[in-house]
Design a protein around this motif. Sequence first.
Motif, PDB file in Angstrom:
ATOM      1  N   PHE A 179     -42.255 -16.025 -30.931  1.00  0.00           N
ATOM      2  CA  PHE A 179     -42.713 -14.483 -31.454  1.00  0.00           C
ATOM      3  C   PHE A 179     -43.793 -13.988 -30.616  1.00  0.00           C
ATOM      4  CE2 PHE A 179     -41.665 -16.021 -35.969  1.00  0.00           C
ATOM      5  CZ  PHE A 179     -40.293 -16.076 -35.741  1.00  0.00           C
ATOM      6  N   TYR A 180     -44.681 -14.775 -29.964  1.00  0.00           N
ATOM      7  CA  TYR A 180     -45.825 -14.215 -29.272  1.00  0.00           C
ATOM      8  C   TYR A 180     -45.336 -13.069 -28.295  1.00  0.00           C
ATOM      9  CZ  TYR A 180     -50.042 -13.893 -26.840  1.00  0.00           C
ATOM     10  OH  TYR A 180     -51.169 -13.130 -26.096  1.00  0.00           O
ATOM     11  N   THR A 183     -43.775  -9.945 -29.579  1.00  0.00           N
ATOM     12  CA  THR A 183     -44.617  -9.046 -30.287  1.00  0.00           C
ATOM     13  C   THR A 183     -45.656  -8.300 -29.325  1.00  0.00           C
ATOM     14  OG1 THR A 183     -44.615 -10.743 -32.174  1.00  0.00           O
ATOM     15  CG2 THR A 183     -46.779  -9.101 -32.078  1.00  0.00           C
ATOM     16  N   LEU A 184     -45.979  -8.937 -28.389  1.00  0.00           N
ATOM     17  CA  LEU A 184     -46.685  -8.339 -27.452  1.00  0.00           C
ATOM     18  C   LEU A 184     -45.827  -6.989 -26.772  1.00  0.00           C
ATOM     19  CD1 LEU A 184     -48.770 -11.100 -25.359  1.00  0.00           C
ATOM     20  CD2 LEU A 184     -49.552  -9.453 -26.981  1.00  0.00           C
ATOM     21  N   LEU A 185     -44.708  -7.471 -26.397  1.00  0.00           N
ATOM     22  CA  LEU A 185     -43.640  -6.445 -25.644  1.00  0.00           C
ATOM     23  C   LEU A 185     -43.512  -5.154 -26.613  1.00  0.00           C
ATOM     24  CD1 LEU A 185     -42.088  -6.031 -23.280  1.00  0.00           C
ATOM     25  CD2 LEU A 185     -40.182  -7.024 -24.114  1.00  0.00           C
ATOM     26  N   GLY A 273     -40.679  -5.661 -34.988  1.00  0.00           N
ATOM     27  CA  GLY A 273     -42.177  -6.080 -34.581  1.00  0.00           C
ATOM     28  C   GLY A 273     -43.183  -6.254 -35.717  1.00  0.00           C
ATOM     29  N   VAL A 274     -42.904  -5.729 -36.620  1.00  0.00           N
ATOM     30  CA  VAL A 274     -43.833  -5.790 -37.909  1.00  0.00           C
ATOM     31  C   VAL A 274     -43.218  -7.049 -38.417  1.00  0.00           C
ATOM     32  CG1 VAL A 274     -44.223  -4.980 -40.292  1.00  0.00           C
ATOM     33  CG2 VAL A 274     -44.148  -3.265 -38.288  1.00  0.00           C
ATOM     34  N   LEU A 275     -42.243  -7.595 -38.909  1.00  0.00           N
ATOM     35  CA  LEU A 275     -41.529  -8.612 -39.322  1.00  0.00           C
ATOM     36  C   LEU A 275     -41.926  -9.734 -38.528  1.00  0.00           C
ATOM     37  CD1 LEU A 275     -39.987 -10.217 -41.395  1.00  0.00           C
ATOM     38  CD2 LEU A 275     -38.047  -9.936 -39.854  1.00  0.00           C
ATOM     39  N   LEU A 276     -41.939  -9.790 -37.035  1.00  0.00           N
ATOM     40  CA  LEU A 276     -42.402 -10.873 -36.181  1.00  0.00           C
ATOM     41  C   LEU A 276     -43.798 -11.107 -36.182  1.00  0.00           C
ATOM     42  CD1 LEU A 276     -40.471 -10.332 -32.673  1.00  0.00           C
ATOM     43  CD2 LEU A 276     -40.283 -12.030 -34.520  1.00  0.00           C
TER      44      LEU A 276
END
Length: 398
Positions: A179-180, A183-185, A273-276
């Motif tokens: 996820f990291y 999420t950053l992308l 992204g919010v879910l991740l």
Amino acid sequence: MKDETPARAKSADPQQEPHLDTSGDTDEPAFSWLSPAEPTGNKKPATGKPATGPSAAAKPGQTTSGTAAAAKPGQTTTGTAAAGTAAATAAGATPVTPVTPSQPDSRAGRKAAAAAVEPSGADPSARGTSPVFKEPLPTSALQVRPPDEEVERRNAQRESAANAKPVLPRVMQVLLAVFYPLTLLILAVRAVTSPLFLWVEYNRPGFPGDGYGFSTDDRMTYGSYAVDYLSNWSGPRYLGDLMHRSGDKLFKDGEVSHMADVKVVILSTFGAGVLLLVLALVAILYLRKRSNGGVRRALFAGSLATLALILGLGTLAALGWQQFFTEFHRIFFAAGTWTFSLDDTLIRLFPGQFWIDAGIVIGALVLVAAVVTLVLTWPTRRRRGLAPNESTATANQA
């Protein structure tokens, strides 16, 4: 009125005095034969004089043979038992009725009774032929040692069970590491699709101007409409009803349709992204409680994966930007819906240099975040809970 009942004639013979001599009486209370018999264990030894006279005689319903003592109603004493009872009575003690042993109810009681009946000097070898049934103890099988192979197998299973680590913490570490980078992308894309980046891009030195008459202020105004449309919940009319100063529509129908497709992709990406991000926070909270150092290891692995991903994509973009840009649009949009002429509003607001700068900013933001995370989660000896090296400790002391 007179009582004419004839008077009783008096006898001339003197009446005999009643016998009041109590020397021959016993200590037995009067009418004791009316009270229920007391249990044998509760009787107290007699402390009176030896029973003599009428009280020593057998009560009705008793039969005595030989020299017998007083027995309870319904009992028959013969031979030696009667003699023993008589001797006990003569000695001044209350005879005790022999108690017939009852059959034990439990198996343990039966075993104890059988052991008491068995002679103490019996031959152990003859126990197998004893008519008394003896059931083996339920724990006798525990005294038999299993084979060595079975013992080794059980020991190996116990050691593997003790050394085995839970599966769920490892799964959480893998998910957090995956996820990291995603999420950053997504966060970097959100930073680019903002009015701030739009203002910086239009006002930076070297940004190409519009050859068809848009000023920087026009670009900032019309471009803000396009960027806001991507993140709000308005329909296509938000862009379709915009008019140019000349009275023509600012965006053509094809441009509005493409922006609607872009909006679907952007909102879906932000939702993912919010879910991740929520799942990553859940994994972090779980690992903080269940796995010592699990968060650090997961973020360290995620930062390495992020560096590999961003360096790979950056290399592809640097080797052929136009090909990279084309393939990217083919993934998310249908062919022919994302190509426009140079005089269309979207091309005038967002020229090719704008997308190159946006790609550079996205890559730079992700790269910086990954490097910082890598440094903060680097597995040093102190972070792994290991003792420092002797050389390091000596250098620190010096």
